[in-house]
Motif scaffolding. Structure first.
Motif, PDB file in Angstrom:
ATOM      1  N   ALA B  48       0.818  -1.223   0.000  1.00 31.57           N
ATOM      2  CA  ALA B  48       0.000   0.000   0.000  1.00 31.57           C
ATOM      3  C   ALA B  48       0.847   1.267   0.000  1.00 31.57           C
ATOM      4  O   ALA B  48       0.307   2.364  -0.146  1.00 31.57           O
ATOM      5  N   VAL B  50       2.703   2.240   2.597  1.00 25.31           N
ATOM      6  CA  VAL B  50       2.885   2.752   3.968  1.00 25.31           C
ATOM      7  C   VAL B  50       4.341   2.560   4.402  1.00 25.31           C
ATOM      8  O   VAL B  50       4.930   3.436   5.028  1.00 25.31           O
ATOM      9  N   VAL B  70       1.822   6.286  -0.251  1.00 24.09           N
ATOM     10  CA  VAL B  70       0.433   5.852  -0.181  1.00 24.09           C
ATOM     11  C   VAL B  70      -0.447   6.600  -1.170  1.00 24.09           C
ATOM     12  O   VAL B  70      -1.281   5.993  -1.859  1.00 24.09           O
ATOM     13  N   GLN B  71      -0.284   7.930  -1.246  1.00 22.21           N
ATOM     14  CA  GLN B  71      -1.162   8.715  -2.127  1.00 22.21           C
ATOM     15  C   GLN B  71      -1.035   8.246  -3.573  1.00 22.21           C
ATOM     16  O   GLN B  71      -2.040   8.107  -4.272  1.00 22.21           O
ATOM     17  N   VAL B  74      -2.645   4.697  -4.045  1.00 19.52           N
ATOM     18  CA  VAL B  74      -4.114   4.783  -4.095  1.00 19.52           C
ATOM     19  C   VAL B  74      -4.556   5.305  -5.449  1.00 19.52           C
ATOM     20  O   VAL B  74      -5.490   4.774  -6.066  1.00 19.52           O
ATOM     21  N   LEU B  80      -6.029  -0.092   0.550  1.00 17.76           N
ATOM     22  CA  LEU B  80      -5.943  -0.948   1.730  1.00 17.76           C
ATOM     23  C   LEU B  80      -7.073  -0.638   2.693  1.00 17.76           C
ATOM     24  O   LEU B  80      -7.289   0.517   3.057  1.00 17.76           O
TER      25      LEU B  80
END
Lengths: 293, 245
Positions: B48, B50, B70-71, B74, B80
């Motif tokens: 993800a 992180v 993360v951004q 996504v 996630l």
């Protein structure tokens, strides 16, 4: 009748000062909620607001243009403060971050002395300042501007955080930074936005109070401390409660000054802070959360 | 669709993932099983964005996303749903779902509302409590909300970290049924991390077992269901007992 007039006069004065504390206290609460930092430079944004606005008006800018430009400039100063002082230390301990904000506050005052010196300045009232008499109590139009602008700003902030998409994203970062990040929200950007906005609101507070009590390089420290007291009364996480706390402090100070001694008004505010910290550290209006100020 | 190659992730000096290899095919449910401390959550967190892996590669639809945050992950289509739901207690169900589409709200406003309508149709219980703060929902409702929030990101790969944790068996059955529907009707590819091995193997197409940061066993869900070591470790059936039965 005489007593009623005196009470009204002190109430007007207290509400005026309280509205300024409320604007700065909101900045405290917003920054604390989003970043976990107690920003002791918050009062200096009010100082910059007053001084920059006075300078711009002195250069010939119309008052409204000067106000808008000042708010933008101080918002940028707030953004630079966040990127250069808070963001690099974002993983540091809370005491470290607090010391950083105190250091920045001192630096801001030093910069102000270099630019404007130590003498006080004055800003013209926003409109004609003919006194309004209510039962022998005197209310200046600038007092109404201060209270009105503060209330509008408060409602605007509450609306922003509760009704706008970006405001809800900021709130999400406050509630659960990890989950917010997983949705693509960037907590660091939200921090920058929140601190810039808080700086702008602080600047507005300084601009509004300058026609009433003047402006100088040192005005920010005490304003910031009083706003901190107001925020603590509200529990540091509750903006509406911080506003109530601000008006409470303003009225308490005004009545102390009017009925007892002007030398004691500051002492009364800080005595209030100590009482809250000893007896109800989570704040007067907060539910017990196990999180102390 | 997703390829993980020799992934090594550390938490400070602790070597958690020790050379993970696997591939995820489009439209399947891959279950990742393992006991506490095996590295399952760290694996999902690494995928993800992180956690940044120290070694190895993650490729998604041919693109290297190993070092993406993360951004970015996504926005590229991997979402996630974290362990323990991670609900915003004071934010309403409606706002939860709308915030789930945050990464695309600037460029995709028209479809966000349509997706919102679709998600609340998928979760009728949530439809009845759109104004309720997330903190006042039951565990099962919060899990539905967390999944719905994840779906609002329009993920091509939806990763779920122990969605059955703390939930009653009937709710677990419902959640697993929703995941199967997501896969079959919406074509969502799913990575499901679970300690509830039986529930996971019932819904998954393929599965692998993570132990001490490595994939020890992998295969189809049916194969793992029949595997004697799985039987022994997770269903308490020893070889002797099996002989007796």
């Amino acid at each position: 009748m005489e007593i009623l007039s005196q009470v009204l006069q002190l109430l007007f004065s207290g509400l005026t000062v309280g509205s300024i504390y409320a604007l700065i206290a909101i900045g405290f609460v917003v920054i604390y909620n989003v970043t976990g930092v107690l920003n002791f430079a918050q009062g200096e944004f009010a100082m910059f607001g007053a001084m920059i606005c006075i300078s711009l008006v002195g250069m010939g800018l119309p008052l409204l243009a000067a106000v808008i430009l000042t708010i933008l400039i101080v918002s940028v100063i707030g953004g630079l403060f966040e990127r250069l002082a808070i963001y690099p230390a974002r993983n540091s301990s809370v005491p470290t971050l607090i010391i950083i904000t105190i250091g920045v506050s001192i630096a801001f005052r030093g910069i102000a002395i270099l630019i404007w010196g130590t003498q006080p300045y004055a800003l013209q009232p926003f409109t004609e300042n003919n006194p309004i008499r209510i039962l022998n109590a005197v209310l200046l139009p600038q007092n109404l501007w201060a209270i009105g602008i503060s209330l509008v700003s408060v409602f605007a902030m509450v609306y922003f955080f509760n009704k706008t998409y970006i405001g809800k994203a900021v709130t999400a970062c406050v509630v659960n930074k990890f989950a917010a990040r997983l949705m693509g929200i960037n907590p660091e950007k939200m921090s920058l936005l929140s601190i810039s906005m808080s700086a702008g609101i602080g600047a507005l507070a300084g601009i509004v109070i300058a026609p009433i009590s003047g402006a100088s390089y040192g005005m920010g420290m005490m304003l910031g401390m009083k706003a901190f007291v107001a925020a603590v009364i509200g529990g540091l996480t509750n903006a509406p409660a911080a506003i109530l706390g601000a008006f409470l402090i303003g009225i308490l100070e005004s009545f102390t000054e009017g009925l007892w001694s002007s030398g004691l008004k500051d002492a009364v505010s800080f005595a209030m802070l100590l009482l809250i910290l000893f007896l109800k550290p989570e704040g007067l209006f907060a539910k017990a959360s196990g999180k102390r100020v | 669709m997703l390829k993980v190659d020799n992934l090594h992730t550390y938490h400070d000096y602790l070597h958690v993932l020790k050379g993970i290899h696997f591939e995820l095919n489009e439209g399947e449910i891959l279950a990742i099983l393992g006991s506490n401390g095996a590295g399952k959550s760290t694996l999902l967190g690494t995928l993800a964005g992180v956690y940044a892996p120290r070694e190895g590669n993650i490729t998604f639809k041919g693109e290297d996303i190993t070092q993406d945050g993360v951004q970015k992950v996504v926005s590229k289509g991997i979402c996630l749903v974290p362990e323990r739901r991670q609900i915003f207690n004071s934010i309403s169900v409606r706002d939860h779902l709308l915030l789930g589409a945050y990464h695309r709200y600037k460029r995709d406003k028209k479809t966000i509302q349509q997706d919102y309508e679709n998600v609340i149709e998928m979760f009728p219980r949530l439809k009845q409590m759109l104004d309720r703060p997330g903190g006042l929902l039951s565990g099962g409702e919060q899990q539905m909300l967390a999944i719905g929030r994840g779906l609002m990101a329009r993920p091509q790969v939806l990763m779920l970290d122990e969605p059955s944790l703390g939930l009653a068996p009937l709710i677990v059955r419902d959640i697993m049924g929703i995941l199967r529907r997501l896969c079959e009707e919406m074509g969502t590819t799913i990575i499901l991390v679970e300690q509830n091995v039986k529930a996971a193997l019932k819904v998954a197409d393929r599965a692998c077992v993570l132990a001490h940061g490595r994939i020890e066993i992998s295969g189809t869900a049916e194969e793992l269901m029949q595997d004697s070591s799985i039987q022994e470790a997770y269903f308490g059936k020893s070889k002797k007992a099996k002989k007796a039965t």
